[in-house]
Write an enzyme that holds these catalytic residues in place. Sequence first.
Site, PDB file in Angstrom:
ATOM      1  N   ASP A 436     -33.451 -10.385 -26.501  1.00  0.00           N
ATOM      2  CA  ASP A 436     -34.885 -10.559 -26.725  1.00  0.00           C
ATOM      3  C   ASP A 436     -35.463  -9.233 -27.239  1.00  0.00           C
ATOM      4  O   ASP A 436     -34.767  -8.219 -27.273  1.00  0.00           O
ATOM      5  CB  ASP A 436     -35.515 -10.973 -25.391  1.00  0.00           C
ATOM      6  CG  ASP A 436     -36.954 -11.409 -25.530  1.00  0.00           C
ATOM      7  OD1 ASP A 436     -37.392 -11.696 -26.666  1.00  0.00           O
ATOM      8  OD2 ASP A 436     -37.651 -11.456 -24.496  1.00  0.00           O
ATOM      9  N   GLU A 439     -37.112  -7.205 -32.342  1.00  0.00           N
ATOM     10  CA  GLU A 439     -37.746  -7.105 -33.687  1.00  0.00           C
ATOM     11  C   GLU A 439     -37.593  -5.724 -34.300  1.00  0.00           C
ATOM     12  O   GLU A 439     -37.552  -5.663 -35.536  1.00  0.00           O
ATOM     13  CB  GLU A 439     -39.231  -7.489 -33.568  1.00  0.00           C
ATOM     14  CG  GLU A 439     -39.447  -8.959 -33.284  1.00  0.00           C
ATOM     15  CD  GLU A 439     -39.028  -9.376 -31.874  1.00  0.00           C
ATOM     16  OE1 GLU A 439     -39.131  -8.531 -30.966  1.00  0.00           O
ATOM     17  OE2 GLU A 439     -38.574 -10.512 -31.696  1.00  0.00           O
ATOM     18  N   ASP A 514     -42.837 -16.799 -28.128  1.00  0.00           N
ATOM     19  CA  ASP A 514     -43.830 -17.068 -27.078  1.00  0.00           C
ATOM     20  C   ASP A 514     -44.931 -18.012 -27.550  1.00  0.00           C
ATOM     21  O   ASP A 514     -46.067 -17.607 -27.797  1.00  0.00           O
ATOM     22  CB  ASP A 514     -44.411 -15.740 -26.603  1.00  0.00           C
ATOM     23  CG  ASP A 514     -43.322 -14.849 -26.020  1.00  0.00           C
ATOM     24  OD1 ASP A 514     -42.226 -15.371 -25.720  1.00  0.00           O
ATOM     25  OD2 ASP A 514     -43.559 -13.641 -25.875  1.00  0.00           O
TER      26      ASP A 514
HETATM   27  C1  GLC Z   1     -40.665 -12.044 -24.199  1.00  0.00           C
HETATM   28  C2  GLC Z   1     -39.847 -13.289 -24.500  1.00  0.00           C
HETATM   29  C3  GLC Z   1     -39.954 -14.256 -23.366  1.00  0.00           C
HETATM   30  C4  GLC Z   1     -39.494 -13.578 -22.090  1.00  0.00           C
HETATM   31  C5  GLC Z   1     -40.309 -12.307 -21.823  1.00  0.00           C
HETATM   32  C6  GLC Z   1     -39.781 -11.524 -20.641  1.00  0.00           C
HETATM   33  O1  GLC Z   1     -42.012 -12.326 -24.173  1.00  0.00           O
HETATM   34  O2  GLC Z   1     -40.226 -13.865 -25.705  1.00  0.00           O
HETATM   35  O3  GLC Z   1     -39.191 -15.396 -23.614  1.00  0.00           O
HETATM   36  O4  GLC Z   1     -39.635 -14.450 -21.002  1.00  0.00           O
HETATM   37  O5  GLC Z   1     -40.251 -11.481 -22.963  1.00  0.00           O
HETATM   38  O6  GLC Z   1     -38.474 -11.125 -20.827  1.00  0.00           O
END
Ligand code: GLC
Length: 831
Positions: A436, A439, A514
């Site tokens: 995650d 980017e 998100d």
């Molecule tokens: C980001 C991700 C989300 C995750 C959060 C905490 O916002 O997109 O899916 O739950 O981080 O890790």
Amino acid sequence: MARACPGLVPTLLVAIAVLSSGCRGKPHAPPPSLGPRIAVGRGDVEPRVVRVLHTEQGVLLETTSGIYELSAPRDDTFRIRLRRDRAAPRLPSFAVTAQPVTDAPRLEIDESDTAVILRTARARLRVDKDPMCLRLMTAGGEMVADEALRVRWQEPGVRLDFGLEPGERVFGLGDKVRGFDRRGHTFELWNTDAYGWKIDADPLYKSVPFWLHLGTTGRAHAVFVDHPARATVDAGQRRPAVVSYETRYADALDVYLFASAEPKDVLRAYTSLTGRPPLPALWTLGYHQSRWGYASEAEVFGVVARLQHDHIPVDAVWLDIDYQIGNAPFTVDTHAFPSFAKMVAELAASGVKTIVITDLHIKSYQNQPPPAQGYPPYDSGVAGDHFIHGGTGYFEGAVWPGPSVFPEFTRARTRTWWGRLYRGFIEQGVAGFWNDMNEPAVFVKDKTFPDSVLHRLDDESQAPHPLVHNAYGTLNARATYEGVKALRPGARPFVLTRAAYAGAQRYAASWTGDNTADRAHLAVTIPQLSNLGVSGYAFVGADVGGFAGCPDPELFAAWMELGAFQPFFRNHSAKDACRREPWLFGATIEARVRAAVQRRYRLLPYLYTLFEEASRTGVPVMRPLWLEYPDAPATLGVDDEFLVGRELLIAPSLVAGARRYQVTLPPGTWYDTTTLARLPGGVHDIEALPDDRVRVFARAGAVIPESALVRDTSRGLRGPLTLTVWPGPDSAGALYVDSGDGFAYQRGASRRLQLSSEGRADGLTVRSTSTGDFPPWWKEVRLVIHDVPRAPTAVIDANGPRPAYLYDKAQSTLTVTLRRAATDFEVSTNW
Ligand code: GLC
């Protein structure tokens, strides 16, 4: 009417530009100082070909404005390497595979005083010399795209204009949400953390500079600009007849033009260059239960036990950043998870895999005194010099763990180091990994690294961040995929990435980040995931139920029902959003959810077969209608339905409380799988189902393979093989079977069944012929044949004894049972 190349209407483009680019040699691109400048209009610096040199691969054109190397990696694909001048440095491609699936075409080159023409068996690229102009043509010499490409070097950067014909639609460009048909919109290519993104937000998490022009005749051609820099793509918004790609960060880049073909062939060509998604393990196609964040072993066991108790199939449970110590990647909070490995093993023994998040930011200790800090990812990263440099040490930015450092994923040796960080989790049996925030996300106003950050490349040159930004997440996913594969060579890695550039489909599944629990976000999953599919990504999904906010019970059920037909099926939600485990919305909603998840599990043989097809051909699992029916005008703009493979059409009712809604069926005949009604192609006004907001239509001619319901796939598919036969023409179904994991299938351990039905006035024959010798999972085959007008007079199994059968008059359905593990058979019924 197409405009001829030289007739370009003069434009005065006001570009933001630099006075001096200063970007030859190392480091790559961008400019030291910025200032306004009026640049390029026709007649001004219209390029002219000065010299044509024949090369091993094609031709090299020296022009008054840049150097062009033209070649044809396939007979349906031209590559145009652009360089501002001979000294311009070129980034390595992060998208094109080392060994693209090419067919080594024969390239013929004709040159006259006025033009150079490159010819393959399937296409032509014509270059007019003065003014210089590139046109894509068919093998027969018809124009496919007038102004296939016009190049304007700017200072800094470049603008590439591609002609857009009247009536053409534009698809692709990854997970963008503006317009199903992208025409008329402008997009920024800049991977961005976008918490709670709005329904028309741009940019989002992924940047895929690939787009497909779908013409009014159903033929398509496409463009791929292989450049991971910050850029914009204006798909006919400012100038209706032009798709314009513009970046300030380029002195050299590659453009690919994909010749006119059926849209599926264009996708095959694109994914032969940028790679196809690997065949995923069967379990990854099951239901995934996630939440930010399950915070203790007891909570995780509780959630899994409840799903199993309530007969909601589940294959994976996800741990978000709360399982870590202070959100530091590769740590486990042993207070909350005292027996982590045991928990993972017990979950696995109960049939459920554990997937953990491993963000790429590594908690930094750089301003703390040595010696080593006892945080292996940081310590080993420092020892190997794997973090991005900045200031007097490592570049630091705040993310979940606080001040963090960031791996230099642009280098192979850092990717190898990163991959090895997974050893502990692999040994503990963790099944999948979630990349995650790649980017990369940083908690600052601009949400990412400053432009001044320099990345080290394998050849020891340096690239400024904006030049490689969009590839960073892909390189992170690549490092994870390759590392996990090396550590557990017998299993297919499962990686989920949020950020992506072209080619990331080779390493990871992806999701749309998100989103929010509202109707608009539910509806947008269809165009968004469909466009990801036609951007090379087959394994994609959205957070089911919506990440932020609280779905009302009806929305939650509708989302689970729809999500069950989308390729990646994960219920995930934010920490501050209300919980959305399926039982929390009352018994009626839970019953709908159960039915939806169970329906997906029965369909796994069909879904797995489609994933196998995607891994071989690049044709996605979730398909916009036009991908199968490009020459049916009524289907081209349909963005509230999709096809799963060729045979199933998913048509949800997306408006809360609506009693009726319109469904567009493509040409041919379709069966409503709920009412069993037969409907012709066209627009139909149908009833919204109160207890299932998704209508599923089967193509007349479909043969759909299904298995028995399982609570998870840990013991493979089970029960009889059910083949649901929807009589009709052009019947050519398939079932792909292998062990569901590992790589033995690459050495032939698989089986493929070709399934078809053939109707006669007084009966029907169902056939299966198989290749490969992988043993079937079934001991019995059940044929469920719909639309049988009367009880059969005979049912004959050509290779066995008379089969048992049952005719249901009310439903006009005939069920025939072959009590053997048949893979090759021919069953005829007469009525
Ligand atoms: C980001 C991700 C989300 C995750 C959060 C905490 O916002 O997109 O899916 O739950 O981080 O890790």
